[in-house]
Enzyme design. Structure first.
Site, mmCIF file in Angstrom:
data_model
loop_
_atom_site.group_PDB
_atom_site.id
_atom_site.type_symbol
_atom_site.label_atom_id
_atom_site.label_comp_id
_atom_site.label_asym_id
_atom_site.label_seq_id
_atom_site.Cartn_x
_atom_site.Cartn_y
_atom_site.Cartn_z
ATOM 1 N N ASP A 186 0.873 -1.700 0.002
ATOM 2 C CA ASP A 186 0.636 0.164 0.086
ATOM 3 C C ASP A 186 1.144 1.211 -0.219
ATOM 4 O OD1 ASP A 186 -1.951 2.316 0.694
ATOM 5 O OD2 ASP A 186 -2.023 1.729 2.533
ATOM 6 N N LYS B 22 2.845 11.209 -3.310
ATOM 7 C CA LYS B 22 1.565 10.370 -4.166
ATOM 8 C C LYS B 22 0.943 12.017 -4.795
ATOM 9 C CE LYS B 22 -1.966 6.560 -3.166
ATOM 10 N NZ LYS B 22 -2.565 5.893 -2.149
ATOM 11 N N GLU C 172 -7.571 0.545 -4.118
ATOM 12 C CA GLU C 172 -7.029 0.181 -2.927
ATOM 13 C C GLU C 172 -8.547 -0.151 -2.373
ATOM 14 O OE1 GLU C 172 -5.785 4.333 -1.778
ATOM 15 O OE2 GLU C 172 -3.516 4.286 -2.715
ATOM 16 N N ASP D 52 -12.840 5.282 3.001
ATOM 17 C CA ASP D 52 -11.320 5.522 2.775
ATOM 18 C C ASP D 52 -10.786 7.447 3.718
ATOM 19 O OD1 ASP D 52 -8.401 5.912 3.113
ATOM 20 O OD2 ASP D 52 -7.664 5.022 1.395
#
Ligand code: AMP
Length: 588
Positions: A8, A70, A147, A169
């Site tokens: 992850d 990211k 994800e 999330d």
């Protein structure tokens, strides 16, 4: 075969897991804990730090420390450090290299293969950039998976009957909602939505502001103006927030915060929830939008999965209960659940786990620009991937020997309003009239979500293709913005598109009328030619004025004239034929 790991690769932390005797296990970091900070730093002597050490020295060395890379994946951002330039892929590559080293040290053997997760809304460039980062780290990417899909895998939901899963999330800085459909081992992402500026940091800020304002009330001093005091306040607020997830009351105490004085206040969970109720409210709209996009209502959702550290807040869990009328899944550590799912997927690909297939979707439509600047969709939004779709196109001009293929992503009717992903051209098209050549444009998205576009001349069998890895970044925020705009301008866009199409139609009509004249010059009389030419001029005048209604009217007129003339031509040709036949008959 060497062990395959699941990674992850997160904005703030990365987590790595692998299958040990068929069970997923999160690999503890050699620096303590299971979370590896996604931070890279450069220090004196040309040394580089990654993970906890990099994060620990961040405040003292902010210029040479890189966090949250990211957010830049797939963009053309360059990071300059001491005269050296790094791409986001390289920085992410350093993080992956660290993750790989940690895994090898723990497992005790070489690790070469990995499944890496990305947000469901990541576009092709962002996915490609993630693959490139893995190449820097000498990792062979078996698959890039979404994800939320990984989180569902972690809960073993693939083993159950067909159902709809909603994944929330909520991390440190972003909120993602995904809706998946799964059953009989097949996963399909139905919709994605969220808020790129909503996360645990915002809840911290609420506590910071409250504490600072309480301090102002007593001492008339705003401690937020002192950079070091502010940093201490931030850390204390985050600690308080975590504590309030466990207990109904917490004390915030920061000694010597200003002029030797301490900050000391208590905060109840109730007060904290009152302070942050607007943040909670912000989770509702993206959730409803995702349901709408998936053509579902809350009642159709069978399971809700909570991912990300901030879903530990009781108020978030309570909101999930109220919105979806069920107890959300939260048993697997929300920080680790994605890595666990990635490890299971790695197991699927090495053959250790059976019977799971993954199906993902495209977050936005993909297509090309066609005549008049119109966006022609090839692959619709929310199409399951891998997928291949194609359409036949032709040339706009006579004797056109080359076509430009502009590849775009978006929902707007006109190409200029969408995002360009790349372009190429196909040449050596044989000389022909407009409309005669046949060029097949095919879009292929592979299981990793990488797009390949090809153009194929059906006549010459000439072919050209490109992989989309240009550096255009499309964040989920931009995707949402584009979807909103597409909805807002839908009626306007339709009108503009219709206007352009009428124009194209009118030009086509003029060209056909000219062909009719050229090919029948000896049959047509002066009156007919005059009539056609006049009608053509009227269409041209309407085109020049750009008025849709007039263009339609004049085009209709021209069409009628051409139809009549064509039928007269047919009659004349018939008569001539008969005459010829009868003459032959007479001769015989
Ligand atoms: P992630 O990016 O998923 O690691 O999420 C990190 C965020 O989760 C940070 O904002 C943390 O403060 C928050 N977080 C972690 N644990 C808790 C907790 N027990 N209660 C509230 N927030 C938490």
């Amino acid at each position: 075969m060497s062990t395959a790991i699941g990674i992850d690769l997160g904005t703030t932390f990365s987590v790595v897991a692998y299958l040990e005797n068929g069970k997923a296990r999160v690999i503890p970091s050699s620096e303590g804990g299971n979370l590896i900070p996604s931070v890279v730093a450069f220090i004196d002597g040309g040394f580089q730090l990654t993970g906890k050490l990099a994060r620990a020295q961040a405040a003292a060395n902010p210029i040479r420390t890189i966090a949250s890379i990211k957010r830049w994946m797939g963009s053309d951002k360059k990071i300059e450090i001491e005269g050296k330039t790094y791409t986001p892929q390289e920085i992410s590559g350093f993080i992956l290299r660290k993750v790989k080293r940690e895994a090898e040290a723990y497992i005790g053997e070489k690790v070469e293969k990995a499944v890496i997760t990305v947000p469901a809304y990541f576009n092709d460039n962002q996915r490609q950039a993630t693959m490139d980062a893995a190449i820097f780290a000498r990792l062979d990417v078996m698959r890039i998976i979404n994800e939320p899909t990984a989180a569902s895998l972690a809960y073993g939901l693939h083993e159950k009957d067909l159902q709809h899963i909603l994944v929330w999330d909520l991390g440190g800085g972003t909120f993602d909602v995904s809706i998946l459909e799964l059953g009989q081992g097949v996963f399909e992402v139905k919709a994605v939505n969220g808020d790129t500026h909503l996360g645990g940091d915002d809840w911290d800020q609420k506590i910071m502001d409250y504490a600072a304002e309480e301090y102002v009330k007593i001492h008339k001093i705003d401690i937020r103006e002192d950079r070091i005091a502010l940093q201490r306040l931030k850390e204390a607020s985050e600690r308080a927030k975590r504590e309030l997830s466990q207990k109904p009351l917490t004390n915030i105490r920061i000694p010597f915060i200003d002029q030797g004085r301490d900050l000391e206040i208590s905060l109840t969970r109730e007060k904290f929830e009152e302070l942050s109720c607007d943040l909670l409210e912000k989770m509702v709209t993206p959730s409803k939008q995702a349901l709408k996009d998936a053509n579902l209502t809350a009642k159709n959702i069978d399971r809700v999965i909570l991912v990300g550290g901030s879903t530990r807040m009781p108020a978030v869990q309570q909101l999930a209960r109220e919105l979806f009328e069920m107890e959300p899944y939260k048993d697997i550590n929300p920080d680790e659940v994605v890595a666990v799912g990635a490890a299971i997927q790695a197991g699927v690909l090495t053959g250790e786990v059976n019977h799971i297939t993954l199906v993902d979707i495209t977050p936005l439509s993909l297509g090309i620009e066609t005549m008049g600047g119109i966006f022609t969709r090839i692959i619709g939004r929310n199409t399951p991937v891998p997928t291949t779709c194609g359409q036949i196109f032709t040339t706009a001009q006579d004797n056109q020997t080359q076509v430009d293929i502009y590849i775009l992503q978006g929902e707007r009717a006109l190409a200029a309003d969408n995002v360009s992903l790349g372009k190429f051209n196909l040449d050596n098209i044989p000389i022909a009239r407009r409309g005669e050549p046949q060029i097949e444009v095919a879009f292929h998205i592979d299981a990793n979500g990488i797009l390949q576009v090809s153009a194929f001349d059906l006549h010459t069998e000439n072919q050209k293709s490109i992989n989309i890895n240009s550096s255009k970044r499309l964040s989920r925020g931009q995707i949402n913005k584009m979807l909103e705009e597409a909805e807002r301008y839908a009626a306007d866009d339709e009108k503009r598109k219709e206007h352009i199409q009428i124009g194209i139609c009118a030009e086509g009509m003029i060209a056909s009328a000219q062909v009719v004249m050229e090919e029948n010059l000896e049959i047509l009389d002066k009156f007919q030619i005059d009539e056609i030419e006049k009608a053509i001029l009227k269409v041209k005048a309407a085109l020049a004025q750009g008025k849709s209604e007039e263009m339609k009217l004049e085009m209709d007129e021209l069409r009628k004239i051409i139809e009549i003339v064509c039928s007269e031509i047919r009659d004349k040709k018939e008569k001539r034929k008969k005459m010829a036949h009868s003459k032959i008959g007479v001769l015989k």
